[in-house]
Design an enzyme around this catalytic site. Structure first.
Site, PDB file in Angstrom:
ATOM      1  N   ASP A   1      34.452  -3.303 -35.790  1.00 34.24           N
ATOM      2  CA  ASP A   1      33.913  -4.389 -36.611  1.00 34.24           C
ATOM      3  C   ASP A   1      34.786  -4.558 -37.865  1.00 34.24           C
ATOM      4  O   ASP A   1      35.230  -3.583 -38.475  1.00 34.24           O
ATOM      5  CB  ASP A   1      32.467  -4.065 -37.006  1.00 34.24           C
ATOM      6  CG  ASP A   1      31.734  -5.276 -37.550  1.00 34.24           C
ATOM      7  OD1 ASP A   1      30.848  -5.797 -36.841  1.00 34.24           O
ATOM      8  OD2 ASP A   1      32.044  -5.707 -38.682  1.00 34.24           O
TER       9      ASP A   1
ATOM     10  N   HIS B   1      32.351 -16.117 -22.266  1.00 33.03           N
ATOM     11  CA  HIS B   1      31.482 -16.545 -23.363  1.00 33.03           C
ATOM     12  C   HIS B   1      30.018 -16.570 -22.942  1.00 33.03           C
ATOM     13  O   HIS B   1      29.634 -17.289 -22.014  1.00 33.03           O
ATOM     14  CB  HIS B   1      31.896 -17.929 -23.873  1.00 33.03           C
ATOM     15  CG  HIS B   1      31.125 -18.349 -25.083  1.00 33.03           C
ATOM     16  ND1 HIS B   1      31.389 -17.846 -26.334  1.00 33.03           N
ATOM     17  CD2 HIS B   1      30.064 -19.188 -25.224  1.00 33.03           C
ATOM     18  CE1 HIS B   1      30.543 -18.364 -27.205  1.00 33.03           C
ATOM     19  NE2 HIS B   1      29.723 -19.187 -26.555  1.00 33.03           N
TER      20      HIS B   1
ATOM     21  N   GLY C   1      19.308 -11.930 -37.115  1.00 36.36           N
ATOM     22  CA  GLY C   1      20.468 -11.740 -37.979  1.00 36.36           C
ATOM     23  C   GLY C   1      21.796 -11.982 -37.295  1.00 36.36           C
ATOM     24  O   GLY C   1      22.847 -11.566 -37.793  1.00 36.36           O
TER      25      GLY C   1
ATOM     26  N   HIS D   1      27.272  -9.705 -28.489  1.00 38.05           N
ATOM     27  CA  HIS D   1      27.927  -8.440 -28.844  1.00 38.05           C
ATOM     28  C   HIS D   1      26.874  -7.383 -29.129  1.00 38.05           C
ATOM     29  O   HIS D   1      25.830  -7.673 -29.701  1.00 38.05           O
ATOM     30  CB  HIS D   1      28.847  -8.608 -30.068  1.00 38.05           C
ATOM     31  CG  HIS D   1      28.195  -9.273 -31.238  1.00 38.05           C
ATOM     32  ND1 HIS D   1      27.997 -10.641 -31.298  1.00 38.05           N
ATOM     33  CD2 HIS D   1      27.684  -8.777 -32.381  1.00 38.05           C
ATOM     34  CE1 HIS D   1      27.391 -10.948 -32.435  1.00 38.05           C
ATOM     35  NE2 HIS D   1      27.179  -9.820 -33.114  1.00 38.05           N
TER      36      HIS D   1
ATOM     37  N   HIS E   1      26.363  -4.004 -31.292  1.00 38.40           N
ATOM     38  CA  HIS E   1      26.910  -3.149 -32.341  1.00 38.40           C
ATOM     39  C   HIS E   1      26.665  -1.695 -31.930  1.00 38.40           C
ATOM     40  O   HIS E   1      25.521  -1.330 -31.610  1.00 38.40           O
ATOM     41  CB  HIS E   1      26.171  -3.368 -33.671  1.00 38.40           C
ATOM     42  CG  HIS E   1      26.324  -4.731 -34.255  1.00 38.40           C
ATOM     43  ND1 HIS E   1      27.181  -4.991 -35.309  1.00 38.40           N
ATOM     44  CD2 HIS E   1      25.717  -5.909 -33.959  1.00 38.40           C
ATOM     45  CE1 HIS E   1      27.083  -6.279 -35.647  1.00 38.40           C
ATOM     46  NE2 HIS E   1      26.208  -6.852 -34.847  1.00 38.40           N
TER      47      HIS E   1
END
Ligand code: DGP
Length: 113
Positions: free
Chosen positions: A31, A47, A92, A99, A101
């Site tokens: 990131d 995508h 958020g 993706h 995290h």
């Protein structure tokens, strides 16, 4: 692939990123604004806007498998880590290319903000 999507550009190699894992359907890179000592994003190369639009269970399995492999590779599997899928406005999400995290290397707080 979406022309103006920043993560599609990373997937195409048009924008540099520190790639830590690569597979036919997905990839992982660090990131840009890390929130933890380890902060890696796992994305599909194709995508997909958000978790809501994942159509293929196989793709979802590939992404989760890569998240787990990244944690192991980064040395946080045993100490612990968090996999977060921010989804749409209340979740958020700011980049509308799916993706996960992968966060670790410090104690995570609960509840998240
Ligand atoms: P989210 O808020 O869940 O949509 O997370 C988007 C994340 O993407 C955020 O933590 C910052 C990261 N990010 C945004 N642009 C770039 C970029 O160009 N390169 C990299 N490596 N990360 C980016």
């Amino acid at each position: 692939m979406a022309d103006n999507c920043i993560f599609c550009k990373i997937a195409r190699g048009e924008i540099p990123a520190t790639v830590v894992a690569d597979a036919p359907t997905c990839m992982a890179f660090r990131d840009l604004n890390p929130e933890a000592p380890v902060h890696v994003l796992v994305i599909p190369k194709a995508h997909v806007p958000s978790l809501n639009e994942v159509a293929s269970p196989a793709l979802f399995a590939d992404l989760m498998q890569m998240a787990r492999e990244v944690a192991k590779q980064e040395g946080i599997a045993a100490s612990g880590y968090r996999v977060v899928w921010n989804t749409n406005a209340d979740g958020g999400q700011t980049v509308f290319h799916l993706h996960a995290h992968v966060l670790g290397g410090r104690q995570m707080a609960w509840p998240p903000g």
